[in-house]
Design an enzyme around this catalytic site. Structure first.
Site, PDB file in Angstrom:
ATOM      1  N   TYR A 135       1.348   5.224   7.590  1.00  0.00           N
ATOM      2  CA  TYR A 135       0.935   4.734   8.906  1.00  0.00           C
ATOM      3  C   TYR A 135       0.503   5.854   9.847  1.00  0.00           C
ATOM      4  O   TYR A 135       0.139   5.597  10.990  1.00  0.00           O
ATOM      5  CB  TYR A 135       2.079   3.936   9.550  1.00  0.00           C
ATOM      6  CG  TYR A 135       2.240   2.537   8.991  1.00  0.00           C
ATOM      7  CD1 TYR A 135       2.719   2.335   7.701  1.00  0.00           C
ATOM      8  CD2 TYR A 135       1.929   1.418   9.757  1.00  0.00           C
ATOM      9  CE1 TYR A 135       2.872   1.053   7.184  1.00  0.00           C
ATOM     10  CE2 TYR A 135       2.082   0.135   9.254  1.00  0.00           C
ATOM     11  CZ  TYR A 135       2.551  -0.038   7.965  1.00  0.00           C
ATOM     12  OH  TYR A 135       2.701  -1.312   7.467  1.00  0.00           O
ATOM     13  N   LYS A 192       9.734   4.731  -4.472  1.00  0.00           N
ATOM     14  CA  LYS A 192       8.930   4.637  -5.697  1.00  0.00           C
ATOM     15  C   LYS A 192       8.830   6.059  -6.251  1.00  0.00           C
ATOM     16  O   LYS A 192       7.738   6.584  -6.511  1.00  0.00           O
ATOM     17  CB  LYS A 192       7.559   4.027  -5.342  1.00  0.00           C
ATOM     18  CG  LYS A 192       6.679   3.686  -6.531  1.00  0.00           C
ATOM     19  CD  LYS A 192       7.206   2.588  -7.429  1.00  0.00           C
ATOM     20  CE  LYS A 192       6.404   2.527  -8.716  1.00  0.00           C
ATOM     21  NZ  LYS A 192       7.009   1.665  -9.753  1.00  0.00           N
ATOM     22  N   ASP A 225       9.586  -1.958  -6.689  1.00  0.00           N
ATOM     23  CA  ASP A 225       9.125  -3.107  -7.482  1.00  0.00           C
ATOM     24  C   ASP A 225      10.323  -3.916  -7.988  1.00  0.00           C
ATOM     25  O   ASP A 225      10.355  -5.148  -7.881  1.00  0.00           O
ATOM     26  CB  ASP A 225       8.200  -2.669  -8.635  1.00  0.00           C
ATOM     27  CG  ASP A 225       8.722  -1.479  -9.433  1.00  0.00           C
ATOM     28  OD1 ASP A 225       9.768  -0.908  -9.057  1.00  0.00           O
ATOM     29  OD2 ASP A 225       8.078  -1.117 -10.444  1.00  0.00           O
ATOM     30  N   ASP A 249       7.636  -2.646   5.456  1.00  0.00           N
ATOM     31  CA  ASP A 249       6.756  -3.716   5.926  1.00  0.00           C
ATOM     32  C   ASP A 249       6.712  -4.837   4.895  1.00  0.00           C
ATOM     33  O   ASP A 249       6.898  -6.017   5.220  1.00  0.00           O
ATOM     34  CB  ASP A 249       5.349  -3.159   6.162  1.00  0.00           C
ATOM     35  CG  ASP A 249       4.383  -4.241   6.595  1.00  0.00           C
ATOM     36  OD1 ASP A 249       4.751  -5.043   7.472  1.00  0.00           O
ATOM     37  OD2 ASP A 249       3.264  -4.303   6.043  1.00  0.00           O
ATOM     38  N   ASP A 253       8.653  -9.012   4.761  1.00  0.00           N
ATOM     39  CA  ASP A 253       7.993 -10.324   4.683  1.00  0.00           C
ATOM     40  C   ASP A 253       8.628 -11.151   3.567  1.00  0.00           C
ATOM     41  O   ASP A 253       8.822 -12.360   3.714  1.00  0.00           O
ATOM     42  CB  ASP A 253       6.478 -10.184   4.439  1.00  0.00           C
ATOM     43  CG  ASP A 253       5.661 -10.244   5.741  1.00  0.00           C
ATOM     44  OD1 ASP A 253       6.176  -9.791   6.784  1.00  0.00           O
ATOM     45  OD2 ASP A 253       4.514 -10.741   5.714  1.00  0.00           O
TER      46      ASP A 253
HETATM   47  C1  IPM Z   1       4.626  -5.555  11.084  1.00  0.00           C
HETATM   48  C2  IPM Z   1       3.126  -5.674  10.963  1.00  0.00           C
HETATM   49  C3  IPM Z   1       2.444  -4.348  11.290  1.00  0.00           C
HETATM   50  C4  IPM Z   1       2.924  -3.309  10.303  1.00  0.00           C
HETATM   51  C5  IPM Z   1       0.898  -4.439  11.299  1.00  0.00           C
HETATM   52  C6  IPM Z   1       0.407  -5.428  12.337  1.00  0.00           C
HETATM   53  C7  IPM Z   1       0.232  -3.117  11.497  1.00  0.00           C
HETATM   54  O1  IPM Z   1       2.778  -6.133   9.698  1.00  0.00           O
HETATM   55  O2  IPM Z   1       5.116  -5.220  12.172  1.00  0.00           O
HETATM   56  O3  IPM Z   1       5.336  -5.848  10.116  1.00  0.00           O
HETATM   57  O4  IPM Z   1       2.356  -3.142   9.214  1.00  0.00           O
HETATM   58  O5  IPM Z   1       3.891  -2.635  10.610  1.00  0.00           O
HETATM   59 MN    MN Z   2       4.472  -6.751   8.500  1.00  0.00          MN
END
Ligand code: IPM
Ligand code: MN
Ligand code: NAD
Length: 356
Positions: A135, A192, A225, A249, A253
């Site tokens: 990032y 990783k 993984d 990140d 999710d």
């Molecule tokens: C998060 C989002 C951000 C990230 C994006 C919007 C850049 O996905 O906060 O999880 O990757 O950190």
């Molecule tokens: Mn995210």
């Protein structure tokens, strides 16, 4: 009652503009001693005057506020996503909010897509490094537009950055309890290092060193993984997970999926001792924006996390309890099985909070 806390509120784009007012409503219903100041940073502002972050915006936030409550950034009218990068990633890196804390809790068995998993089985936290990795926007493109084009995206891992996030994870483990009141016991480092040997080597060495300073905390390692598979197969063994920016990140999710989806997941972007920022894990969700259907609970639980961080634990607990009750009674949006709109679900929670 303690000193009044100053909260900067930045709803941002898309569903951020719908869920953040519900989070503010819950805070108000809890009677928290706070003052809100709203900022219009986001796609509309950028399209109107090309300003993403006003001059000295981050210095102002750090100086004038105790915490920042953020919605989401991302708008199809800004395909470059420049405003999201400058505001959100800018805040994380320029304000040095190095610990992205993403709790993963299942409120009701009906929300989890896995068979036989109960709320007590999903109670872990991901501590995501928030200022480095891929990032950092370091890299470039060579021979763009030709058949020989090369794109380089560097992965930055500093000793200081890796050490402080790993330390944060061990300290979090030592000082935070699980929802059932039992102590946290284990820190798992996810990387990783079998493929990314240079960065992984640094993470491995630092993890061993810092782990040795915490003999009462169990240490564990998984490749990212394998961890992804484990998370969707059996999340029971997870406790505190520490990982880099990108893996953090992605796995959060997946982890949101265990909780009932992105609409349920909360997060804090923390720099200890400084103004920190709180935002739901989800994005601006353009396809569902403006329809009063987005789930406001991730944002409301984020508000509770912010209040707890500011020392307002009883207000935070009231809000969490009200969300839990809403989930159990299906006073929710459709994504988690209810029939209410965003503002009606927020209103139900606020009313419940006010009654406590
Ligand atoms: C998060 C989002 C951000 C990230 C994006 C919007 C850049 O996905 O906060 O999880 O990757 O950190
Ligand atoms: Mn995210
Ligand atoms: P997203 O999180 O916006 O949406 C992913 C999926 O989750 C979609 O199906 C969406 O409808 C659903 N969803 C998200 N929030 C929800 C909620 N509150 N209630 C119910 N369902 C919800 O991710 P995306 O589609 O990959 O990204 C959309 C935009 O948001 C992009 O511009 C992206 O860069 C941005 N984004 C911003 C942030 C942030 O500001 N923190 C985080 C992630 C993505």
């Amino acid at each position: 009652m303690g000193e009044k806390k100053r909260i900067a509120v930045i709803p941002g784009d898309g569903v951020g503009k719908e869920v953040i007012p519900q989070a503010v409503r819950a805070i108000e219903a809890a009677g928290a001693n706070v003052a809100f100041t709203r900022f219009d940073w986001g796609a509309d502002r950028y399209l109107a005057d090309k300003v993403t972050v006003p001059p000295d915006g981050f210095a102002m936030l750090g100086r004038d506020f105790d915490a920042i409550l953020v919605g989401a950034f991302g708008d199809p009218r800004v395909p470059s996503n420049i405003h999201a990068r400058e505001i959100l990633l800018g805040m994380r890196s320029k304000m040095d909010l190095y610990a992205n804390v993403r709790p993963v809790r299942l409120m009701d068995a009906s929300l989890c897509p896995l068979k036989g998993i109960e709320p007590k089985d999903v109670d872990f936290v991901v501590i995501r490094e928030n200022t480095e990795g891929v990032y950092g926007d370091l890299g470039g493109v060579f021979k763009q537009g030709t058949a020989d084009e090369i794109a380089i995206q560097e992965d930055i891992n500093t000793r200081k950055g890796v050490e402080r996030i790993i330390r944060y994870a061990f300290e979090y483990c030592a000082t935070n309890k699980k929802l059932d009141g039992s102590p946290r016991r284990r820190v798992l480092m996810c990387d990783k290092s079998n493929a990314m040997t240079h960065a992984g080597g640094l993470w491995q060495r630092v993890f061993k060193e810092v782990g040795a300073e915490h003999p009462h905390i169990e240490t564990q390692h998984m490749y990212v993984d394998a961890l992804c598979l484990q998370m969707v197969r059996d999340p029971r063994a997870f406790d505190v997970i520490v990982t880099n920016n990108m893996f953090g990140d992605i796995i959060t999710d997946i982890a949101a999926g265990l909780q009932g989806g992105l609409g349920m997941a909360a997060s804090g972007n923390i720099r200890p001792g400084h103004t920190s920022m709180f935002e739901p894990v989800h994005g601006s969700a353009p396809p569902i924006a403006g329809k009063n259907i987005a789930n406001p609970f991730g944002a409301i639980l984020t508000a509770a996390m912010m209040l707890a961080h500011l020392g307002m634990t009883s207000e935070a607990q009231k809000i969490e309890a009200a969300v839990l009750e809403a989930v159990r009674e299906k006073k929710t949006t459709a994504d988690i099985g209810g029939a209410l709109g965003t503002s009606e679900a927020g209103e139900w929670v606020a009313r419940r909070v006010a009654e406590e």
